[in-house]
Design an enzyme around this catalytic site. Structure first.
Site, mmCIF file in Angstrom:
data_model
loop_
_atom_site.group_PDB
_atom_site.id
_atom_site.type_symbol
_atom_site.label_atom_id
_atom_site.label_comp_id
_atom_site.label_asym_id
_atom_site.label_seq_id
_atom_site.Cartn_x
_atom_site.Cartn_y
_atom_site.Cartn_z
ATOM 1 N N ASN A 12 0.943 5.056 0.221
ATOM 2 C CA ASN A 12 1.403 3.670 0.545
ATOM 3 C C ASN A 12 1.683 3.538 -0.695
ATOM 4 O O ASN A 12 0.919 2.963 -1.751
ATOM 5 C CB ASN A 12 0.331 3.014 0.957
ATOM 6 C CG ASN A 12 0.558 1.498 1.028
ATOM 7 O OD1 ASN A 12 1.752 1.124 0.908
ATOM 8 N ND2 ASN A 12 -0.471 0.563 1.549
ATOM 9 N N TRP A 13 3.326 3.239 -1.056
ATOM 10 C CA TRP A 13 3.633 2.936 -2.543
ATOM 11 C C TRP A 13 3.489 1.392 -2.774
ATOM 12 O O TRP A 13 3.697 0.935 -3.813
ATOM 13 C CB TRP A 13 4.871 3.473 -2.539
ATOM 14 C CG TRP A 13 5.191 4.776 -3.131
ATOM 15 C CD1 TRP A 13 4.322 5.970 -2.814
ATOM 16 C CD2 TRP A 13 6.182 5.584 -3.415
ATOM 17 N NE1 TRP A 13 4.695 7.009 -3.151
ATOM 18 C CE2 TRP A 13 5.830 6.832 -3.561
ATOM 19 C CE3 TRP A 13 7.698 5.346 -3.846
ATOM 20 C CZ2 TRP A 13 6.785 8.091 -4.053
ATOM 21 C CZ3 TRP A 13 8.255 6.158 -4.036
ATOM 22 C CH2 TRP A 13 8.308 7.612 -4.308
ATOM 23 N N LYS A 14 3.294 0.596 -1.385
ATOM 24 C CA LYS A 14 3.270 -0.899 -1.673
ATOM 25 C C LYS A 14 4.390 -1.360 -2.391
ATOM 26 O O LYS A 14 5.385 -0.606 -2.191
ATOM 27 C CB LYS A 14 1.867 -1.143 -2.492
ATOM 28 C CG LYS A 14 0.614 -0.576 -1.925
ATOM 29 C CD LYS A 14 -0.817 -1.200 -2.515
ATOM 30 C CE LYS A 14 -1.901 -0.439 -1.672
ATOM 31 N NZ LYS A 14 -3.176 -1.072 -2.171
ATOM 32 N N HIS A 99 -2.105 -4.183 7.168
ATOM 33 C CA HIS A 99 -2.717 -3.620 5.851
ATOM 34 C C HIS A 99 -3.353 -4.887 5.362
ATOM 35 O O HIS A 99 -3.128 -5.984 5.711
ATOM 36 C CB HIS A 99 -1.510 -3.309 4.906
ATOM 37 C CG HIS A 99 -2.310 -2.650 3.571
ATOM 38 N ND1 HIS A 99 -2.967 -3.477 2.623
ATOM 39 C CD2 HIS A 99 -2.661 -1.342 3.131
ATOM 40 C CE1 HIS A 99 -3.487 -2.717 1.856
ATOM 41 N NE2 HIS A 99 -3.214 -1.321 1.994
ATOM 42 N N GLU A 101 -3.816 -6.229 2.577
ATOM 43 C CA GLU A 101 -2.915 -7.229 1.766
ATOM 44 C C GLU A 101 -1.916 -8.128 2.628
ATOM 45 O O GLU A 101 -1.548 -8.977 2.250
ATOM 46 C CB GLU A 101 -1.993 -6.308 1.009
ATOM 47 C CG GLU A 101 -2.934 -5.492 -0.242
ATOM 48 C CD GLU A 101 -2.856 -4.551 -0.792
ATOM 49 O OE1 GLU A 101 -1.560 -3.776 -0.767
ATOM 50 O OE2 GLU A 101 -3.586 -3.942 -1.570
ATOM 51 N N GLU A 167 -9.958 0.881 5.889
ATOM 52 C CA GLU A 167 -9.702 0.562 4.701
ATOM 53 C C GLU A 167 -10.853 -0.763 4.021
ATOM 54 O O GLU A 167 -10.285 -1.659 4.334
ATOM 55 C CB GLU A 167 -8.366 0.249 4.171
ATOM 56 C CG GLU A 167 -7.388 1.275 4.344
ATOM 57 C CD GLU A 167 -6.174 1.187 3.543
ATOM 58 O OE1 GLU A 167 -5.900 2.127 2.741
ATOM 59 O OE2 GLU A 167 -5.415 0.176 3.606
ATOM 60 N N GLY A 173 -7.731 -0.373 -4.380
ATOM 61 C CA GLY A 173 -7.433 -0.547 -5.798
ATOM 62 C C GLY A 173 -8.531 -0.959 -6.809
ATOM 63 O O GLY A 173 -8.295 -1.526 -7.735
ATOM 64 N N SER A 212 -9.190 3.432 -2.979
ATOM 65 C CA SER A 212 -9.459 4.172 -3.962
ATOM 66 C C SER A 212 -9.785 5.867 -3.839
ATOM 67 O O SER A 212 -10.762 6.467 -4.477
ATOM 68 C CB SER A 212 -10.951 3.829 -4.727
ATOM 69 O OG SER A 212 -10.539 2.326 -5.033
ATOM 70 N N GLY A 234 -2.782 3.992 -4.994
ATOM 71 C CA GLY A 234 -2.225 4.136 -6.281
ATOM 72 C C GLY A 234 -1.989 5.598 -6.592
ATOM 73 O O GLY A 234 -1.324 6.099 -7.340
HETATM 74 P P1 PGA Z 1 -5.861 2.380 -3.054
HETATM 75 O O1 PGA Z 1 -4.944 1.564 -2.198
HETATM 76 O O2 PGA Z 1 -5.786 3.943 -2.824
HETATM 77 O O3 PGA Z 1 -4.875 1.916 -4.202
HETATM 78 O O4 PGA Z 1 -6.970 1.948 -3.238
HETATM 79 C C1 PGA Z 1 -5.017 2.152 -0.547
HETATM 80 C C2 PGA Z 1 -4.482 1.251 0.188
HETATM 81 O O5 PGA Z 1 -4.230 -0.046 0.090
HETATM 82 O O6 PGA Z 1 -3.686 1.628 1.257
#
Ligand code: PGA
Length: 249
Positions: A12-14, A99, A101, A167, A173, A212, A234
């Site tokens: 997931n490049w966000k 997600h 976010e 998640e 993150g 993470s 990330g």
């Molecule tokens: P992260 O993000 O690996 O940077 O913790 C995971 C995600 O939000 O899908």
């Protein structure tokens, strides 16, 4: 890991990446061509601006593309939004919905996420439906309750294929991950919920862990029962790191 399910590792490049980042896809393709065939489906979900270009480049290397969100409608007066059909047209086969976010930044509810997942299925995409508790909810002993409520509200019924991504919000993150025993407990609870609610189809749903996940912990997480892959933020931005995670399957 459950043996009869083909695992999935999704990046997931966000909101990261411009056309220069396509070099990472070229590098990933190179690493995948040099090594053993991956034992998992490999998906990259770039920002929508890169999807068509990335899908063209990635498919030759056996990498599948996905979107990061979609609208509930197929088209219409929704300035700035993107429909599932448009993602499919650009080459996507998957789309992340719900997600944390988006739940936090855009106030997305379980009901909305269910509509998005249904829209994805109608467009021929596989939705990756995200669920997860906050730190306060875990501390209050409510993690499983929160996640199963999210599942009830956001997973449509009668699906042919969906993916669930667990998640924990506090692990995204932050570099922190739950104990292996907590991941196992949650993934088993998700599996039981899916089977109770969706029958035999629920036993074949891939349940990803996200938050993470990185080269140093992927192997230990991926060997946990009912962990059928990962959703990687990330560590998916750099081909070498992402490839190490793919190789950990
Ligand atoms: P992260 O993000 O690996 O940077 O913790 C995971 C995600 O939000 O899908």
């Amino acid at each position: 890991m459950t043996t009869e399910i083909t695992p999935l590792i999704a990046g997931n490049w966000k909101m990261n990446g411009t056309s220069a980042s396509l070099a990472e896809i070229a590098r990933l393709a190179e690493l995948m061509a040099q090594g053993e065939a991956p034992r998992c489906t490999v998906v990259i979900c770039p920002p929508a601006t890169l999807l068509a270009q990335l899908a063209g480049q990635a498919s030759a290397a056996g990498i599948v593309s996905g979107g990061q969100d979609c609208h509930t409608a197929a088209n219409g007066a929704h300035t700035g939004d993107i429909s599932a059909a448009m993602l499919a047209d650009a080459g996507a086969q998957y789309v992340i919905v719900g997600h944390s976010e988006r739940r936090t930044n855009h106030g997305e509810t379980d009901a909305l996420i269910q509509q998005k997942a249904s829209a994805a299925l109608s467009a021929g995409l596989v939705p990756i439906i995200c669920v997860g508790e906050t730190e306060a909810e875990r501390d209050a002993g409510r993690a499983i309750d929160v996640v199963t409520t999210q599942l009830s509200g956001s997973v449509p019924s009668g699906f042919a294929s969906v993916v669930i991504a667990y998640e924990p919000v506090w692990a995204i993150g932050t570099g922190r991950t739950p104990l292996a025993s907590d991941i196992a407990e949650m993934h088993n609870a998700i599996r039981s919920h899916l089977v109770a609610r969706h029958g035999v189809v629920g036993s074949g749903v891939r349940i990803l862990y996200g938050g993470s996940m990185k080269p140093s912990n992927a192997r230990d997480i991926l060997r946990i029962e009912n962990v059928n892959g990962g959703l990687v933020g990330g560590a998916s931005l750099l081909a070498n790191d992402f490839y190490t995670i793919i190789s950990a399957v």
